[in-house]
Write a protein that holds these residues in place. Structure first.
Motif, PDB file in Angstrom:
ATOM      1  N   LYS A 282       6.472  -2.319   9.288  1.00 17.05           N
ATOM      2  CA  LYS A 282       6.518  -1.157   8.639  1.00 17.05           C
ATOM      3  C   LYS A 282       6.721  -1.233   7.248  1.00 17.05           C
ATOM      4  CE  LYS A 282       7.917   3.530   8.695  1.00 17.05           C
ATOM      5  NZ  LYS A 282       8.778   4.651   9.480  1.00 17.05           N
ATOM      6  N   LEU A 283       8.012  -2.231   7.237  1.00 17.25           N
ATOM      7  CA  LEU A 283       8.726  -2.345   5.836  1.00 17.25           C
ATOM      8  C   LEU A 283       7.937  -3.165   4.994  1.00 17.25           C
ATOM      9  CD1 LEU A 283      12.381  -2.847   6.736  1.00 17.25           C
ATOM     10  CD2 LEU A 283      11.682  -1.085   5.325  1.00 17.25           C
ATOM     11  N   ALA A 284       7.329  -4.302   5.353  1.00 16.88           N
ATOM     12  CA  ALA A 284       6.435  -5.147   4.589  1.00 16.88           C
ATOM     13  C   ALA A 284       5.274  -4.289   4.092  1.00 16.88           C
ATOM     14  CB  ALA A 284       5.914  -6.271   5.730  1.00 16.88           C
ATOM     15  N   LYS A 285       4.624  -3.672   4.886  1.00 17.57           N
ATOM     16  CA  LYS A 285       3.393  -2.800   4.363  1.00 17.57           C
ATOM     17  C   LYS A 285       3.667  -1.862   3.425  1.00 17.57           C
ATOM     18  CE  LYS A 285       0.427  -1.832   7.833  1.00 17.57           C
ATOM     19  NZ  LYS A 285      -0.198  -1.368   9.097  1.00 17.57           N
ATOM     20  N   ALA A 286       4.879  -1.014   3.566  1.00 20.46           N
ATOM     21  CA  ALA A 286       5.266   0.143   2.787  1.00 20.46           C
ATOM     22  C   ALA A 286       5.721  -0.659   1.531  1.00 20.46           C
ATOM     23  CB  ALA A 286       6.550   0.706   3.252  1.00 20.46           C
ATOM     24  N   ALA A 287       6.386  -1.901   1.240  1.00 15.84           N
ATOM     25  CA  ALA A 287       6.796  -2.487   0.274  1.00 15.84           C
ATOM     26  C   ALA A 287       5.634  -2.968  -0.310  1.00 15.84           C
ATOM     27  CB  ALA A 287       7.708  -3.649   0.516  1.00 15.84           C
ATOM     28  N   TYR A 288       4.609  -3.369   0.112  1.00 12.53           N
ATOM     29  CA  TYR A 288       3.537  -3.819  -0.540  1.00 12.53           C
ATOM     30  C   TYR A 288       2.747  -2.916  -1.273  1.00 12.53           C
ATOM     31  CZ  TYR A 288      -1.283  -6.215  -0.887  1.00 12.53           C
ATOM     32  OH  TYR A 288      -2.415  -6.484  -1.473  1.00 12.53           O
ATOM     33  N   ILE A 289       2.691  -1.659  -0.774  1.00 11.77           N
ATOM     34  CA  ILE A 289       1.910  -0.490  -1.571  1.00 11.77           C
ATOM     35  C   ILE A 289       2.876   0.294  -2.426  1.00 11.77           C
ATOM     36  CG2 ILE A 289       0.949   1.717  -1.064  1.00 11.77           C
ATOM     37  CD1 ILE A 289       0.014   0.687   1.765  1.00 11.77           C
ATOM     38  N   GLU A 290       4.086   0.675  -1.812  1.00  9.61           N
ATOM     39  CA  GLU A 290       4.875   1.247  -2.969  1.00  9.61           C
ATOM     40  C   GLU A 290       5.403   0.569  -4.137  1.00  9.61           C
ATOM     41  OE1 GLU A 290       7.916   3.644  -0.968  1.00  9.61           O
ATOM     42  OE2 GLU A 290       6.688   3.765   0.988  1.00  9.61           O
ATOM     43  N   SER A 291       5.512  -0.766  -3.933  1.00  4.49           N
ATOM     44  CA  SER A 291       5.744  -1.523  -5.074  1.00  4.49           C
ATOM     45  C   SER A 291       4.909  -1.539  -6.449  1.00  4.49           C
ATOM     46  CB  SER A 291       6.282  -3.138  -4.814  1.00  4.49           C
ATOM     47  OG  SER A 291       5.006  -3.609  -4.549  1.00  4.49           O
ATOM     48  N   GLY A 292       3.749  -1.335  -5.959  1.00  3.78           N
ATOM     49  CA  GLY A 292       2.566  -1.247  -6.729  1.00  3.78           C
ATOM     50  C   GLY A 292       1.621  -2.723  -6.694  1.00  3.78           C
ATOM     51  N   LEU A 293       2.016  -3.321  -6.113  1.00  6.60           N
ATOM     52  CA  LEU A 293       1.538  -4.867  -5.887  1.00  6.60           C
ATOM     53  C   LEU A 293       0.074  -4.733  -5.387  1.00  6.60           C
ATOM     54  CD1 LEU A 293       4.134  -7.149  -4.270  1.00  6.60           C
ATOM     55  CD2 LEU A 293       3.223  -7.297  -6.734  1.00  6.60           C
TER      56      LEU A 293
END
Length: 567
Positions: free
Chosen positions: A123-134
């Motif tokens: 959940k953290l990995a997918k959220a980070a990928y999206i919310e970081s803007g990458l």
């Protein structure tokens, strides 16, 4: 030196090959471009000025494009030495597919008692990928173009799809180009500078929100408690929230005051590999095994420092204080051998360099940080003086006979908290900010390097020709030491190659609604200021740090418990 020789030669080959012909199929019809002589890629500010060359129109696809090609290439220079477009959607699809497959594998292969933790990480990995803007990056482009004015212009465009929202990376380095406040602070003697937007408060707030919304409630509460305890010791959040979103580092070199530097001191900075100091156990020395040996000890009375030679049949199976001394006559090319400096040869010459100085700048919202530092300044015995309405706090340095001027000074200039290594630098910053001195922006070299550039941006880095000139002197001595007995033409060539990354240049990073636009103009061949890349990479690193919170919490909890026991 040997560690960088092969990569440096590769860089030289790539540089030469890049200049052979344009990568675009379009024929160059601009006669001004015939004057793009590669020999101009040097640091000589007095080189003849040629008529400015103009880039060709951006190439257009033969059929309607479904990629970001047109949006990216409109920012690049066509018809130069290098031209690249890459459709990032390919990588985005690969990354998304990889995350989905990894999630499926964890669901089927992970032991039941570990699935909860694995689900949290996914959940953290997918959220980070999206919310970081990458996930919103949809294109990448780069070009290199000799302008015909003695400068090479490089451009890089990292394009984003605005329909995917504003991730952290599109806000942490600013939201739009603006006047660069650092140009009203940089002394004229600045040799290297970086001044950038960095929304520390906004990034910290994002990380707290990211953790709160993606961590299980129990872990979120634990992290909040730890942060609260940390704030009780040092007001971390108070300091962070007092920052104004800009920071700068300026290194100065004063040509009016030259100082002597022992090249061996530079070995500590890994700038040179002199190699004639004592060797510690475990150090690798070419031609010797520096691991402790199980063989017989040295003969009684044997002292290699006196030049003693082992009797016939004895083995060099012990260390002594320096294995290099075990060889009666070291071969050319070996540290301390024939033709080198020291150990019977000439002493390594001192290097004269301009006196260095340092200025650190942090934009602040108020006096919060200054008030927190005030007691420490008083304890250090700082003295104060007023210069043009600015209060300067200078800390006494108890060391005498220093080779450089050192009078650390802290002050609040406009919206900036400024630290300088000398009072004189502090006074220069005050004069520049007050409009009494043009500073770096008024120098001929800076004007040449920024010719044709819009100086509204979110980040600037600058390197003067002083850096390459000083480094060339250091490298020349290093090459003479490293390649003893080699022809001077070879060592001169290697010196130039080693100094290539330090050509004078300026880089600008602008955050636009389309993404990051990076522009670099240099008297050399390739842009080498990696701090721009570090700035962009800092955002994914911050995201990764937030994503790693679950793994860090158990260790932090143990440290907290131990600290409480100690108290």
């Amino acid at each position: 030196m040997k560690k960088i020789l092969i990569p440096s030669l590769c860089a030289l080959v790539l540089t030469i090959s890049c200049g052979e012909k344009p990568t675009t199929p379009t024929t160059n019809t601009n006669p001004a471009q015939d004057n793009n002589n590669p020999a101009q890629g040097n640091n000589n500010a007095a080189a003849p000025i040629e008529p400015a060359a103009q880039p060709l129109p951006a190439p257009k696809p033969s059929v309607p494009s479904t990629t970001s090609f047109a949006a990216v290439t409109k920012h690049l220079d066509a018809g130069g030495d290098f031209y690249l477009y890459w459709n990032a959607n390919q990588l985005q699809a690969f990354a998304q597919d990889g995350l989905e497959k990894l999630e499926e594998v964890l669901k089927t292969e992970m032991p039941p008692d570990m699935r909860g933790e694995a689900d949290t990480y996914m959940k953290l990995a997918k959220a980070a990928y999206i919310e970081s803007g990458l996930d919103s990056i949809d294109g990448f482009g780069a070009s290199s173009f000799r302008s015909g004015t003695g400068l090479r212009r490089h451009k890089v465009m990292i394009h984003r799809n605005p329909a995917k929202g504003d991730g952290l990376m599109w806000k942490a380095l600013g939201s739009a180009p603006h006047e660069l406040g650092g140009l009203k602070l940089m002394p004229a003697t600045t040799a290297y500078a970086i001044h950038a937007d960095l929304d520390v408060a906004g990034t910290f707030k994002w990380m707290k929100g990211f953790i709160a919304s993606n961590l299980p409630a129990k872990q979120g509460v634990m992290l909040a408690e730890m942060l609260e305890e940390a704030n009780a010791e040092v007001p971390i959040e108070k300091i962070i929230n007092a920052t104004g979103g800009e920071l700068g580092v300026y290194v100065t070199l004063n040509p009016k005051k030259m100082i002597e530097v022992d090249p061996r001191m530079l070995e500590m900075l890994e700038m040179l590999d002199i190699g004639d100091g004592p060797v510690d156990e475990g150090d690798e020395v070419e031609g010797f095994d520096t691991e402790p040996s199980d063989g017989p000890p040295a003969p009684d009375g044997f002292d290699p420092s006196r030049g003693d030679v082992l009797p016939p049949g004895e083995k060099n199976n012990f260390l002594g204080d320096d294995p290099r001394k075990l060889v009666d006559e070291l071969p050319p090319g070996f540290p301390g051998g024939q033709g080198g400096f020291g150990q019977g040869g000439p002493e390594m010459p001192k290097i004269k360099v301009p006196e260095p100085g340092l200025v650190l700048v942090l934009k602040v919202k108020d006096n919060t940080i200054t008030d927190l530092i005030a007691p420490m300044l008083k304890q250090a015995g700082a003295t104060t003086q007023q210069v043009d309405g600015v209060t300067m706090h200078t800390i006494p340095v108890p060391v005498e006979d220093l080779p450089i001027d050192l009078s650390p000074t802290l002050m609040h200039v406009g919206d900036y908290l400024v630290f300088s290594t000398t009072v004189d630098l502090a006074k220069q910053v005050i004069a520049i900010h007050g409009g009494k001195d043009a500073g770096l922006a008024g120098t001929a070299e800076f004007k040449k390097l920024t010719n044709g550039l819009d100086l509204k941006a979110n980040m600037i880095t600058y390197m003067s020709s002083q850096v390459s000139e000083t480094f060339r002197e250091v490298a020349a001595i290093g090459m003479q030491e490293e390649f003893r007995g080699a022809p001077k033409a070879l060592t001169d060539t290697l010196t130039e190659l080693y100094s290539m990354p330090f050509a004078s240049q300026v880089s600008l990073l602008s955050v636009t609604g389309e993404g990051y636009l990076i522009q670099n103009q240099t008297t050399g061949h390739i842009p080498m200021d990696i701090n721009v890349a570090f700035a962009i990479a800092a955002v994914p690193v911050a995201v990764a740090a937030a994503s790693a919170a679950p793994a860090a919490l158990p260790a932090l909890a143990k440290a907290k418990a131990k600290a409480n026991r100690i108290k």
